[in-house]
Motif scaffolding. Structure first.
Motif, PDB file in Angstrom:
ATOM      1  N   GLY A 124     -14.878  11.227  -2.994  1.00 49.79           N
ATOM      2  CA  GLY A 124     -15.048  11.393  -4.433  1.00 49.79           C
ATOM      3  C   GLY A 124     -15.022  10.082  -5.210  1.00 49.79           C
ATOM      4  N   GLY A 125     -15.058   8.958  -4.493  1.00 48.60           N
ATOM      5  CA  GLY A 125     -15.203   7.664  -5.152  1.00 48.60           C
ATOM      6  C   GLY A 125     -13.930   6.954  -5.561  1.00 48.60           C
ATOM      7  N   LYS A 126     -12.794   7.614  -5.423  1.00 46.47           N
ATOM      8  CA  LYS A 126     -11.527   6.969  -5.811  1.00 46.47           C
ATOM      9  C   LYS A 126     -10.407   7.525  -4.937  1.00 46.47           C
ATOM     10  N   PRO A 127      -9.267   6.815  -4.880  1.00 40.13           N
ATOM     11  CA  PRO A 127      -8.165   7.293  -4.040  1.00 40.13           C
ATOM     12  C   PRO A 127      -7.722   8.713  -4.416  1.00 40.13           C
ATOM     13  N   ILE A 128      -7.440   9.475  -3.389  1.00 37.12           N
ATOM     14  CA  ILE A 128      -6.935  10.833  -3.565  1.00 37.12           C
ATOM     15  C   ILE A 128      -5.414  10.746  -3.574  1.00 37.12           C
ATOM     16  N   ARG A 129      -4.821  11.102  -4.679  1.00 36.97           N
ATOM     17  CA  ARG A 129      -3.362  10.995  -4.830  1.00 36.97           C
ATOM     18  C   ARG A 129      -2.690  12.275  -4.380  1.00 36.97           C
ATOM     19  N   ASN A 130      -1.778  12.118  -3.460  1.00 42.45           N
ATOM     20  CA  ASN A 130      -0.966  13.233  -2.990  1.00 42.45           C
ATOM     21  C   ASN A 130       0.049  13.550  -4.082  1.00 42.45           C
ATOM     22  N   LYS A 131      -0.115  14.683  -4.711  1.00 40.50           N
ATOM     23  CA  LYS A 131       0.759  15.046  -5.833  1.00 40.50           C
ATOM     24  C   LYS A 131       2.002  15.809  -5.384  1.00 40.50           C
TER      25      LYS A 131
END
Length: 185
Positions: A124-131
């Motif tokens: 998706g073009g940016k880091p995926i943050r683990n919430k």
């Protein structure tokens, strides 16, 4: 004295602490660097990451600085030489997978598919943050990326290896909730 809280896996060794604090989870956008890290993660399969970190410079020397052009030209004589190199992990399958990975990387490039664009596009073009703070061994994205990499000719890219690589390269931010590096990207 201020106490630094980091991911627990990085606390046991100074090399791991340094790697965690300076590299792990930092978004990597350079195609060649992404490829190098994927190859090193393939060597890590079944071993500890600390083993690979301790041997990283020897790997770089053995594989021509992870120059895909040079690695792709490696021959059976090179494989035999590397199998005798105690500085690296001496696995024929992993050595051959790295040479094949260089060829797959170059084929992508020659067909107009940039490795970084491919990887970050899937994310998706940016880091995926683990919430949630719950760290999984694999995810639907790592399974999808694993399949896409295998389709392009890569080996030692199962979904668990791919997820570890995505964490290392900052595609996924899986720092623990109290870690000082969480969501710094």
């Amino acid at each position: 004295m201020k106490v630094i809280i980091r991911c627990s896996w990085a606390e046991s060794d100074p090399l791991l602490r340094s790697y965690h604090d300076e590299e792990w989870g930092v978004p990597e956008y350079d195609s060649r660097s992404l490829w190098e890290k994927l190859m090193l993660d393939g060597f890590q399969a079944g071993l500890s990451w600390l083993t690979i970190l301790r041997k990283r410079e020897a790997f770089r020397e053995a594989f021509h600085g992870f120059d895909p052009e040079a690695v792709a030209r490696m021959s059976e004589a090179d494989v035999k030489r590397l199998l005798a190199d105690s500085g690296i992990v001496r696995s024929r399958a992993k050595i051959e997978a790295t040479i094949g990975g260089a060829r797959a990387y170059l084929k992508m490039r020659d067909e107009g598919e940039d490795f970084s664009v491919f990887v970050w596009g899937m994310a998706g073009g940016k880091p995926i943050r683990n919430k949630t703070g719950i760290v999984h061994a694999k995810t639907p994205l790592s399974e999808e990326m694993s399949k896409a990499l295998k389709k392009r000719g890569f080996k030692f890219v199962g979904p668990v290896i791919v997820h570890a690589w995505m964490q290392a390269t900052g595609v996924v931010d899986d720092h623990s909730p109290k870690c000082f590096r969480r969501h710094q990207a």
